[in-house]
Design a protein around this motif. Structure first.
Motif, PDB file in Angstrom:
ATOM      1  N   THR A   1       0.833  -1.201   0.000  1.00  0.00           N
ATOM      2  CA  THR A   1       0.000   0.000   0.000  1.00  0.00           C
ATOM      3  C   THR A   1       0.867   1.250   0.000  1.00  0.00           C
ATOM      4  N   TYR A   2       1.936   1.250   0.795  1.00  0.00           N
ATOM      5  CA  TYR A   2       2.845   2.402   0.842  1.00  0.00           C
ATOM      6  C   TYR A   2       3.532   2.601  -0.511  1.00  0.00           C
ATOM      7  N   GLU A   3       4.027   1.522  -1.102  1.00  0.00           N
ATOM      8  CA  GLU A   3       4.694   1.633  -2.404  1.00  0.00           C
ATOM      9  C   GLU A   3       3.722   2.103  -3.485  1.00  0.00           C
ATOM     10  N   GLU A   4       2.485   1.625  -3.411  1.00  0.00           N
ATOM     11  CA  GLU A   4       1.471   2.058  -4.371  1.00  0.00           C
ATOM     12  C   GLU A   4       1.160   3.543  -4.188  1.00  0.00           C
ATOM     13  N   CYS A   5       1.117   3.995  -2.949  1.00  0.00           N
ATOM     14  CA  CYS A   5       0.889   5.411  -2.679  1.00  0.00           C
ATOM     15  C   CYS A   5       2.024   6.251  -3.256  1.00  0.00           C
ATOM     16  N   GLN A   6       3.266   5.795  -3.064  1.00  0.00           N
ATOM     17  CA  GLN A   6       4.411   6.515  -3.622  1.00  0.00           C
ATOM     18  C   GLN A   6       4.302   6.605  -5.143  1.00  0.00           C
ATOM     19  N   TYR A   7       3.884   5.527  -5.780  1.00  0.00           N
ATOM     20  CA  TYR A   7       3.725   5.523  -7.234  1.00  0.00           C
ATOM     21  C   TYR A   7       2.605   6.475  -7.659  1.00  0.00           C
ATOM     22  N   ASN A   8       1.488   6.457  -6.934  1.00  0.00           N
ATOM     23  CA  ASN A   8       0.384   7.361  -7.255  1.00  0.00           C
ATOM     24  C   ASN A   8       0.798   8.815  -7.075  1.00  0.00           C
ATOM     25  N   ALA A   9       1.599   9.098  -6.054  1.00  0.00           N
ATOM     26  CA  ALA A   9       2.097  10.459  -5.847  1.00  0.00           C
ATOM     27  C   ALA A   9       2.992  10.878  -7.015  1.00  0.00           C
ATOM     28  N   TYR A  10       3.822   9.945  -7.488  1.00  0.00           N
ATOM     29  CA  TYR A  10       4.666  10.211  -8.646  1.00  0.00           C
ATOM     30  C   TYR A  10       3.817  10.537  -9.875  1.00  0.00           C
ATOM     31  N   LEU A  11       2.781   9.740 -10.104  1.00  0.00           N
ATOM     32  CA  LEU A  11       1.906   9.992 -11.251  1.00  0.00           C
ATOM     33  C   LEU A  11       1.232  11.361 -11.151  1.00  0.00           C
ATOM     34  N   GLN A  12       0.852  11.757  -9.947  1.00  0.00           N
ATOM     35  CA  GLN A  12       0.246  13.081  -9.755  1.00  0.00           C
ATOM     36  C   GLN A  12       1.245  14.184 -10.084  1.00  0.00           C
ATOM     37  N   ARG A  13       2.509  14.004  -9.678  1.00  0.00           N
ATOM     38  CA  ARG A  13       3.527  15.019  -9.980  1.00  0.00           C
ATOM     39  C   ARG A  13       3.782  15.111 -11.477  1.00  0.00           C
ATOM     40  N   VAL A  14       3.808  13.956 -12.162  1.00  0.00           N
ATOM     41  CA  VAL A  14       4.014  13.947 -13.617  1.00  0.00           C
ATOM     42  C   VAL A  14       2.865  14.666 -14.305  1.00  0.00           C
ATOM     43  N   GLU A  15       1.632  14.372 -13.891  1.00  0.00           N
ATOM     44  CA  GLU A  15       0.465  15.015 -14.505  1.00  0.00           C
ATOM     45  C   GLU A  15       0.471  16.522 -14.252  1.00  0.00           C
ATOM     46  N   ALA A  16       0.871  16.922 -13.051  1.00  0.00           N
ATOM     47  CA  ALA A  16       0.946  18.352 -12.748  1.00  0.00           C
ATOM     48  C   ALA A  16       1.990  19.041 -13.635  1.00  0.00           C
ATOM     49  N   LYS A  17       3.100  18.381 -13.880  1.00  0.00           N
ATOM     50  CA  LYS A  17       4.144  18.937 -14.737  1.00  0.00           C
ATOM     51  C   LYS A  17       3.656  19.048 -16.180  1.00  0.00           C
ATOM     52  N   VAL A  18       2.940  18.042 -16.660  1.00  0.00           N
ATOM     53  CA  VAL A  18       2.391  18.082 -18.022  1.00  0.00           C
ATOM     54  C   VAL A  18       1.432  19.259 -18.152  1.00  0.00           C
ATOM     55  N   GLN A  19       0.553  19.440 -17.169  1.00  0.00           N
ATOM     56  CA  GLN A  19      -0.396  20.551 -17.206  1.00  0.00           C
ATOM     57  C   GLN A  19       0.336  21.894 -17.152  1.00  0.00           C
ATOM     58  N   GLU A  20       1.367  21.975 -16.326  1.00  0.00           N
ATOM     59  CA  GLU A  20       2.149  23.215 -16.225  1.00  0.00           C
ATOM     60  C   GLU A  20       2.819  23.533 -17.559  1.00  0.00           C
ATOM     61  N   ASP A  21       3.365  22.521 -18.213  1.00  0.00           N
ATOM     62  CA  ASP A  21       4.011  22.729 -19.515  1.00  0.00           C
ATOM     63  C   ASP A  21       3.007  23.194 -20.564  1.00  0.00           C
ATOM     64  N   LYS A  22       1.788  22.659 -20.520  1.00  0.00           N
ATOM     65  CA  LYS A  22       0.749  23.091 -21.462  1.00  0.00           C
ATOM     66  C   LYS A  22       0.403  24.561 -21.247  1.00  0.00           C
ATOM     67  N   VAL A  23       0.286  24.955 -20.003  1.00  0.00           N
ATOM     68  CA  VAL A  23      -0.038  26.353 -19.695  1.00  0.00           C
ATOM     69  C   VAL A  23       1.086  27.267 -20.160  1.00  0.00           C
ATOM     70  N   ARG A  24       2.325  26.885 -19.882  1.00  0.00           N
ATOM     71  CA  ARG A  24       3.469  27.712 -20.313  1.00  0.00           C
ATOM     72  C   ARG A  24       3.542  27.823 -21.826  1.00  0.00           C
ATOM     73  N   LYS A  25       3.276  26.723 -22.506  1.00  0.00           N
ATOM     74  CA  LYS A  25       3.323  26.739 -23.967  1.00  0.00           C
ATOM     75  C   LYS A  25       2.215  27.654 -24.505  1.00  0.00           C
ATOM     76  N   ALA A  26       1.028  27.566 -23.924  1.00  0.00           N
ATOM     77  CA  ALA A  26      -0.082  28.418 -24.357  1.00  0.00           C
ATOM     78  C   ALA A  26       0.225  29.893 -24.084  1.00  0.00           C
ATOM     79  N   MET A  27       0.856  30.179 -22.954  1.00  0.00           N
ATOM     80  CA  MET A  27       1.190  31.569 -22.624  1.00  0.00           C
ATOM     81  C   MET A  27       2.275  32.108 -23.546  1.00  0.00           C
ATOM     82  N   ALA A  28       3.210  31.250 -23.955  1.00  0.00           N
ATOM     83  CA  ALA A  28       4.286  31.675 -24.843  1.00  0.00           C
ATOM     84  C   ALA A  28       3.754  31.982 -26.245  1.00  0.00           C
TER      85      ALA A  28
END
Length: 91
Positions: free
Chosen positions: A62-89
């Protein structure tokens, strides 16, 4: 590969943590993250079973799965941030 994964609500990262419970459990600063609530229970199980690897398998998974889910959330947040930056540029 993969695909046979079920949703485990216990393994969801939580941003709102009980800081006092984390301090009381003596979780090192390096391990205090969105999965600390699971690590408290895992470490308690480990201490009670003298670190027997066969006794705390569910909590460890359960702990390892939580760590993986947290990683996936960080990756998704980075993808969304990159989309916003690209749109602003482009504007």
């Amino acid at each position: 590969m993969g695909g046979h994964h079920h949703f485990n609500p216990e393994a969801e990262p939580q941003k709102d943590q009980d800081i006092q419970a984390i301090k009381d459990a003596k979780i090192p600063l390096a391990w205090r993250d969105t999965c600390s609530h699971i690590l408290i229970k895992l470490n308690q199980c480990r201490r009670e079973t003298w670190w027997n690897p066969n006794k705390c398998e569910h909590d460890r998974h359960t702990y390892e799965e939580c760590q993986y889910n947290a990683y996936l959330q960080r990756v998704e947040a980075k993808v969304q941030e990159d989309k916003v930056r690209k749109a602003m540029a482009q504007d």
